[in-house]
Design an enzyme around this catalytic site. Structure first.
Site, PDB file in Angstrom:
ATOM      1  N   SER A  11       0.849  -1.196   0.000  1.00  0.00           N
ATOM      2  CA  SER A  11       0.000   0.000   0.000  1.00  0.00           C
ATOM      3  C   SER A  11       0.881   1.242   0.000  1.00  0.00           C
ATOM      4  O   SER A  11       1.662   1.455   0.930  1.00  0.00           O
ATOM      5  CB  SER A  11      -0.906   0.003   1.225  1.00  0.00           C
ATOM      6  OG  SER A  11      -1.477   1.293   1.346  1.00  0.00           O
ATOM      7  N   HIS A  36      -1.124  -0.937  -4.272  1.00  0.00           N
ATOM      8  CA  HIS A  36      -2.444  -0.623  -3.714  1.00  0.00           C
ATOM      9  C   HIS A  36      -2.512   0.879  -3.421  1.00  0.00           C
ATOM     10  O   HIS A  36      -1.681   1.413  -2.683  1.00  0.00           O
ATOM     11  CB  HIS A  36      -2.615  -1.449  -2.440  1.00  0.00           C
ATOM     12  CG  HIS A  36      -3.954  -1.356  -1.789  1.00  0.00           C
ATOM     13  ND1 HIS A  36      -5.049  -2.079  -2.215  1.00  0.00           N
ATOM     14  CD2 HIS A  36      -4.375  -0.628  -0.722  1.00  0.00           C
ATOM     15  CE1 HIS A  36      -6.084  -1.797  -1.434  1.00  0.00           C
ATOM     16  NE2 HIS A  36      -5.703  -0.915  -0.523  1.00  0.00           N
ATOM     17  N   ASP A  38      -4.661   3.818  -1.840  1.00  0.00           N
ATOM     18  CA  ASP A  38      -5.750   4.080  -0.893  1.00  0.00           C
ATOM     19  C   ASP A  38      -6.274   5.508  -1.050  1.00  0.00           C
ATOM     20  O   ASP A  38      -5.619   6.463  -0.633  1.00  0.00           O
ATOM     21  CB  ASP A  38      -5.246   3.879   0.537  1.00  0.00           C
ATOM     22  CG  ASP A  38      -5.131   2.408   0.893  1.00  0.00           C
ATOM     23  OD1 ASP A  38      -6.109   1.664   0.660  1.00  0.00           O
ATOM     24  OD2 ASP A  38      -4.073   2.007   1.400  1.00  0.00           O
ATOM     25  N   MET A  40      -8.915   8.262   0.035  1.00  0.00           N
ATOM     26  CA  MET A  40      -9.810   8.582   1.162  1.00  0.00           C
ATOM     27  C   MET A  40     -10.304  10.013   1.031  1.00  0.00           C
ATOM     28  O   MET A  40      -9.549  10.904   0.631  1.00  0.00           O
ATOM     29  CB  MET A  40      -9.064   8.432   2.485  1.00  0.00           C
ATOM     30  CG  MET A  40      -8.412   7.075   2.665  1.00  0.00           C
ATOM     31  SD  MET A  40      -7.708   6.900   4.317  1.00  0.00           S
ATOM     32  CE  MET A  40      -6.787   5.372   4.136  1.00  0.00           C
ATOM     33  N   HIS A  69      -8.218   1.520  -4.349  1.00  0.00           N
ATOM     34  CA  HIS A  69      -9.210   1.243  -3.296  1.00  0.00           C
ATOM     35  C   HIS A  69      -9.889   2.564  -2.941  1.00  0.00           C
ATOM     36  O   HIS A  69      -9.294   3.413  -2.286  1.00  0.00           O
ATOM     37  CB  HIS A  69      -8.461   0.633  -2.099  1.00  0.00           C
ATOM     38  CG  HIS A  69      -9.306   0.346  -0.904  1.00  0.00           C
ATOM     39  ND1 HIS A  69      -8.771   0.064   0.334  1.00  0.00           N
ATOM     40  CD2 HIS A  69     -10.664   0.292  -0.737  1.00  0.00           C
ATOM     41  CE1 HIS A  69      -9.748  -0.151   1.208  1.00  0.00           C
ATOM     42  NE2 HIS A  69     -10.910  -0.005   0.585  1.00  0.00           N
ATOM     43  N   MET A  71     -12.093   4.613  -0.871  1.00  0.00           N
ATOM     44  CA  MET A  71     -12.807   4.755   0.413  1.00  0.00           C
ATOM     45  C   MET A  71     -13.460   6.125   0.388  1.00  0.00           C
ATOM     46  O   MET A  71     -13.084   7.038   1.129  1.00  0.00           O
ATOM     47  CB  MET A  71     -11.804   4.618   1.570  1.00  0.00           C
ATOM     48  CG  MET A  71     -11.351   3.178   1.783  1.00  0.00           C
ATOM     49  SD  MET A  71      -9.830   3.059   2.734  1.00  0.00           S
ATOM     50  CE  MET A  71      -8.643   3.338   1.444  1.00  0.00           C
ATOM     51  N   MET A 140     -11.864  -5.922   4.402  1.00  0.00           N
ATOM     52  CA  MET A 140     -11.138  -5.048   5.334  1.00  0.00           C
ATOM     53  C   MET A 140     -10.946  -5.794   6.654  1.00  0.00           C
ATOM     54  O   MET A 140     -11.919  -6.242   7.271  1.00  0.00           O
ATOM     55  CB  MET A 140     -11.918  -3.762   5.592  1.00  0.00           C
ATOM     56  CG  MET A 140     -11.995  -2.804   4.415  1.00  0.00           C
ATOM     57  SD  MET A 140     -10.433  -2.443   3.609  1.00  0.00           S
ATOM     58  CE  MET A 140      -9.508  -1.711   4.966  1.00  0.00           C
ATOM     59  N   GLY A 148      -1.273   1.030   9.540  1.00  0.00           N
ATOM     60  CA  GLY A 148      -0.631   0.727  10.815  1.00  0.00           C
ATOM     61  C   GLY A 148      -1.563   0.295  11.929  1.00  0.00           C
ATOM     62  O   GLY A 148      -1.184   0.357  13.098  1.00  0.00           O
ATOM     63  N   ASP A 178      -7.105  -6.610   3.476  1.00  0.00           N
ATOM     64  CA  ASP A 178      -6.497  -5.290   3.641  1.00  0.00           C
ATOM     65  C   ASP A 178      -6.566  -4.813   5.093  1.00  0.00           C
ATOM     66  O   ASP A 178      -7.655  -4.599   5.636  1.00  0.00           O
ATOM     67  CB  ASP A 178      -7.247  -4.294   2.736  1.00  0.00           C
ATOM     68  CG  ASP A 178      -6.583  -2.935   2.699  1.00  0.00           C
ATOM     69  OD1 ASP A 178      -5.492  -2.768   3.258  1.00  0.00           O
ATOM     70  OD2 ASP A 178      -7.182  -2.021   2.066  1.00  0.00           O
ATOM     71  N   GLY A 179      -5.375  -4.651   5.701  1.00  0.00           N
ATOM     72  CA  GLY A 179      -5.301  -4.056   7.029  1.00  0.00           C
ATOM     73  C   GLY A 179      -4.646  -4.965   8.048  1.00  0.00           C
ATOM     74  O   GLY A 179      -5.142  -6.065   8.300  1.00  0.00           O
ATOM     75  N   GLY A 200       0.868  -2.415   3.933  1.00  0.00           N
ATOM     76  CA  GLY A 200       1.428  -1.066   4.002  1.00  0.00           C
ATOM     77  C   GLY A 200       2.635  -1.061   4.908  1.00  0.00           C
ATOM     78  O   GLY A 200       3.785  -1.120   4.472  1.00  0.00           O
TER      79      GLY A 200
HETATM   80  C1  DX5 Z   1      -6.679   1.254   5.463  1.00  0.00           C
HETATM   81  C2  DX5 Z   1      -6.151   1.058   4.050  1.00  0.00           C
HETATM   82  C3  DX5 Z   1      -5.072   0.051   3.975  1.00  0.00           C
HETATM   83  C4  DX5 Z   1      -3.813   0.435   4.694  1.00  0.00           C
HETATM   84  C5  DX5 Z   1      -3.104  -0.811   5.100  1.00  0.00           C
HETATM   85  O1  DX5 Z   1      -7.743   2.132   5.431  1.00  0.00           O
HETATM   86  O2  DX5 Z   1      -7.199   0.656   3.185  1.00  0.00           O
HETATM   87  O3  DX5 Z   1      -4.781  -0.291   2.628  1.00  0.00           O
HETATM   88  O4  DX5 Z   1      -2.941   1.203   3.928  1.00  0.00           O
HETATM   89  O5  DX5 Z   1      -2.044  -0.472   5.923  1.00  0.00           O
HETATM   90  P1  DX5 Z   1      -1.406  -1.515   6.937  1.00  0.00           P
HETATM   91  O6  DX5 Z   1      -0.879  -2.649   6.097  1.00  0.00           O
HETATM   92  O7  DX5 Z   1      -0.322  -0.717   7.592  1.00  0.00           O
HETATM   93  O8  DX5 Z   1      -2.480  -1.960   7.870  1.00  0.00           O
HETATM   94 ZN    ZN Z   2      -6.677  -0.196   1.185  1.00  0.00          ZN
END
Ligand code: DX5
Ligand code: ZN
Length: 220
Positions: A11, A36, A38, A40, A69, A71, A140, A148, A178-179, A200
Site C-alpha cells: 500500500s 495498492h 488508498d 480517502m 481502493h 474509500m 477489510m 498501521g 487489507d489491514g 502497508g
Molecule cells: C486502510 C487502508 C489500507 C492500509 C493498510 O484504510 O485501506 O490499505 O494502507 O495499511 P497496513 O498494512 O499498515 O495496515
Molecule cells: Zn486499502
C-alpha cells in the site's frame, strides 16, 4: 511450500510521498504484484489522502498492476477519472454504493477490473447477489482510514466463508485482504482463502522489504 504464492499488494499509503519513484521501484524489485492506492475523502473515512492526479503519477513510474481502493462516498462520480489515471482495478465499498450492481458494471464498462470492499462490521453475506459479477473482493481486516492498525482476528472466519461462497458462485474471483497484514499472520490468511494481501506497514516500514514480501507471499 504447497500451492501458488500469495499475491502481495504494497500500500503506497505507507511509502515516502516525497519519493514515490523509489517506493515504486522498491516494490517492483521486491516482487510485488499490485500497487495498492488508498483513496480517502474525509467523509466515508475520517482521513484524506489523494486523488486521480497522484494515481496518474504512480502509473507513469511503474509496471505494477494499479489496484485502486476507493474509500469515498458516491464513488460513481470519480471512477472514470481513476480509470483514466491508469487504475487497472477499481474497488468500491459496498457501504458507499446504494446501486452496487450499476457501479460494478460501470467499472467493467470502462475496461477495468471491478472489486467490492466490505468493512469489518459488514457480513460477507451482503455480497451474495453481486458475487458472480465481481473480479475481486477486498475484505477489510481493520476499520478503513489509516495504515498501521491491528488486524481484527474475526476477519479470518470471513475469508473462509467468502472462499466457500466464491467456489460455488465465481471460482475465478480473487479474495484480497487489507489491514494489519504481517509476516506472521500472512500464512493463516492464505490458508483461509486469501489470494492477495495488502501490506502497508509490513512492507514499506520493514527493515528488509524484499524479505518481508517473500515471507508474506509464502515463498520462505
Ligand atoms: C486502510 C487502508 C489500507 C492500509 C493498510 O484504510 O485501506 O490499505 O494502507 O495499511 P497496513 O498494512 O499498515 O495496515
Ligand atoms: Zn486499502
Amino acid at each position: 511450500m504447497p500451492g501458488k504464492p500469495t499475491l502481495i499488494a504494497p500500500s503506497i499509503l505507507s511509502a515516502d510521498f516525497a519519493d514515490l519513484k523509489s517506493a515504486l521501484n522498491l516494490a517492483e524489485t521486491a516482487g510485488a504484484d499490485w500497487i495498492h492506492c488508498d483513496v480517502m475523502d474525509g467523509a466515508f473515512v475520517p482521513n484524506i489522502t489523494f486523488g486521480p492526479f497522484i494515481v496518474q503519477a504512480i502509473a507513469r513510474c511503474t509496471n505494477l498492476v494499479i489496484d485502486t481502493h476507493l474509500m469515498i462516498r458516491d464513488p460513481d462520480r470519480y471512477i472514470e477519472d481513476f480509470v483514466k489515471a491508469g487504475s487497472h482495478q477499481v474497488t468500491v465499498h459496498q457501504e458507499a454504493c446504494p446501486h452496487l450492481h450499476r457501479t460494478i458494471q460501470f467499472i467493467k464498462g470502462l475496461g477495468a477490473k471491478a472489486g467490492v470492499s466490505i468493512n469489518p462490521a459488514t457480513p460477507v453475506s451482503v455480497l451474495e447477489s453481486i458475487l458472480p459479477d465481481l473480479d475481486l473482493v477486498l475484505l477489510m481486516s481493520v476499520n478503513p482510514g489509516f495504515g498501521g492498525q491491528k488486524f481484527i482476528p474475526s476477519s479470518i472466519g470471513k475469508i473462509a466463508k467468502l472462499d466457500r461462497m466464491r467456489r460455488e458462485m465465481n471460482p475465478g474471483m480473487l479474495i484480497a485482504v487489507d489491514g494489519g497484514v504481517t509476516e506472521e499472520n500472512a500464512a493463516g490468511l492464505a490458508a483461509a482463502g486469501a489470494d492477495s494481501l495488502v501490506a502497508g506497514t509490513a512492507f514499506f516500514k520493514a527493515s528488509d522489504p524484499a524479505a518481508a514480501a517473500r515471507k508474506i507471499k509464502g515463498l520462505e
